[in-house]
Scaffold this active site. Structure first.
Site, PDB file in Angstrom:
ATOM      1  N   SER A 171      20.329  52.411  11.549  1.00 47.96           N
ATOM      2  CA  SER A 171      20.476  53.384  12.629  1.00 47.96           C
ATOM      3  C   SER A 171      21.867  53.271  13.255  1.00 47.96           C
ATOM      4  O   SER A 171      22.865  53.481  12.581  1.00 47.96           O
ATOM      5  CB  SER A 171      19.352  53.212  13.656  1.00 47.96           C
ATOM      6  OG  SER A 171      19.311  54.292  14.567  1.00 47.96           O
ATOM      7  N   ASP A 274      12.767  62.349   9.515  1.00 48.64           N
ATOM      8  CA  ASP A 274      13.868  61.905  10.378  1.00 48.64           C
ATOM      9  C   ASP A 274      14.679  63.126  10.792  1.00 48.64           C
ATOM     10  O   ASP A 274      15.137  63.888   9.936  1.00 48.64           O
ATOM     11  CB  ASP A 274      14.746  60.905   9.621  1.00 48.64           C
ATOM     12  CG  ASP A 274      15.826  60.267  10.483  1.00 48.64           C
ATOM     13  OD1 ASP A 274      15.933  60.628  11.675  1.00 48.64           O
ATOM     14  OD2 ASP A 274      16.560  59.413   9.968  1.00 48.64           O
ATOM     15  N   HIS A 304      12.542  57.509  10.568  1.00 46.83           N
ATOM     16  CA  HIS A 304      13.826  56.894  10.935  1.00 46.83           C
ATOM     17  C   HIS A 304      13.601  55.411  11.258  1.00 46.83           C
ATOM     18  O   HIS A 304      12.714  55.056  12.030  1.00 46.83           O
ATOM     19  CB  HIS A 304      14.399  57.608  12.163  1.00 46.83           C
ATOM     20  CG  HIS A 304      15.709  57.060  12.627  1.00 46.83           C
ATOM     21  ND1 HIS A 304      16.912  57.503  12.131  1.00 46.83           N
ATOM     22  CD2 HIS A 304      16.006  56.100  13.539  1.00 46.83           C
ATOM     23  CE1 HIS A 304      17.896  56.841  12.728  1.00 46.83           C
ATOM     24  NE2 HIS A 304      17.373  55.990  13.586  1.00 46.83           N
TER      25      HIS A 304
END
Length: 330
Positions: A171, A274, A304
């Site tokens: 991320s 996502d 995600h």
């Protein structure tokens, strides 16, 4: 009596896990409340220790070393994998017990590798580019350790094959990994004698002012919403910056050109569920168009940051893909 108004909440993320007040004060709660409750499988035999890499700021790296039996053919020199945690640059930790910690332990054992989980400053106390500066500082520190040879930190001196160093992140950590690799490839950081053999982006936290289809029509069941993504960028970026800032959008109007750079091979992991999926796919496609070496791994039905949300077949497959990428990258 003073007429000065008391500070009020400007931003509140995830019900108050982090709050930004009008006077610039940041109030933090225990961010473990939003972490998955599921227990990840343990990894027996993995050792870890914390080392300070930036004494001025008190920043540390947690070094994970796999059990001796995981070594390759009796050779005690291991691939080095630098890992930056996620959290939108605003939350998370290099030593997050139970999720990132267990995932990193599995990576250390399965590859096998010496995994270096890096602490960096968080926003909004330290807005970007603070975290990217810390990533650059860490890579410079690692270069210094490599140059010391036998005089380096004991585990690094004993076990690190600095010629096979990979930079990875999840991320926001993937975003950070991208920027550190770009700085190294452009000469802004000189990592020698460390050689970056490749980099790995897990659910990269990219964005842009223009909405992608996965943001305009989000899939059901996302773990990160468009609103949360926007809010994290507002809390992390320099005041007044837009989502076309170079630290958000690698292809923005003021972003450095990537085509001239000799980027190392990259593994791009794109989960299906996502809102940032199309940003990630665009990243892989644009680099391929530039002639870069790109491996894209798509995960149907996964969210995600799935690598640390729960343990299952997708995680096992991710480890297998990562292992093939690391051992297949020269």
């Amino acid at each position: 009596m003073s007429s000065k108004a008391a500070p009020h909440v400007v931003e509140s993320f995830l019900g108050g896990v982090i709050q930004l007040l009008s006077d610039g004060t940041v109030v933090r709660a225990d961010d473990s409340v939003f972490m998955p409750k599921e227990t990840f499988p343990g990894v027996p035999g993995v050792q870890w220790m914390d080392v300070v890499y930036d004494a001025m700021r008190g920043l540390k790296v947690r070094v994970y070393r796999p059990p001796p039996a995981a070594g390759e053919g009796g050779n005690n020199k291991l691939t080095v994998l630098v890992y930056f945690h996620g959290g939108g640059y605003c939350i998370g930790s290099y030593k997050q017990v139970g999720i990132s910690d267990k995932f990193v332990q599995r990576v250390a054992t399965e590859l096998p590798a010496l995994v270096l989980s890096v602490q960096y400053r968080l926003a909004s106390e330290h807005r970007l580019p603070a975290a990217v500066e810390d990533g650059a500082t860490f890579l410079s520190w690692l270069s210094g350790q490599a140059a010391l040879g036998a005089g380096a930190e004991p585990w690094l001196a004993e076990s690190a094959d600095f010629s096979r160093t990979f930079v990875a992140g999840r991320s926001a950590g993937a975003n950070l990994a991208h920027h550190v690799v770009v700085q190294a490839s452009s000469g802004k950081i000189v990592p020698d004698p460390v050689r970056i053999a490749g980099y790995v982006l897990l659910s990269a936290f990219f964005g842009g002012v223009e909405r992608m289809a996965s943001e305009s029509e989000p899939p059901a069941g996302v773990s990160l919403t468009v609103e949360q993504s926007d809010q994290l960028w507002r809390m992390a970026l320099p005041a007044g910056a837009t989502r076309d800032h170079p630290l958000v959008n690698p292809f923005g109007p003021e972003s450095p050109a990537l085509e001239p750079l000799a980027l190392p091979p990259v593994l791009v992991v794109a989960p299906e569920v996502d809102v940032l999926r199309d940003h990630v796919l665009r990243y892989a496609a644009r680099l391929q168009e530039m002639g870069k070496t790109v491996q894209l791994a798509e995960f149907k039905g996964e969210q995600h940051g799935f690598s640390v949300l729960r343990w299952g077949e997708a995680n096992e497959e991710l480890i297998r893909i990562l292992k093939r990428f690391v051992h297949g990258t020269k």
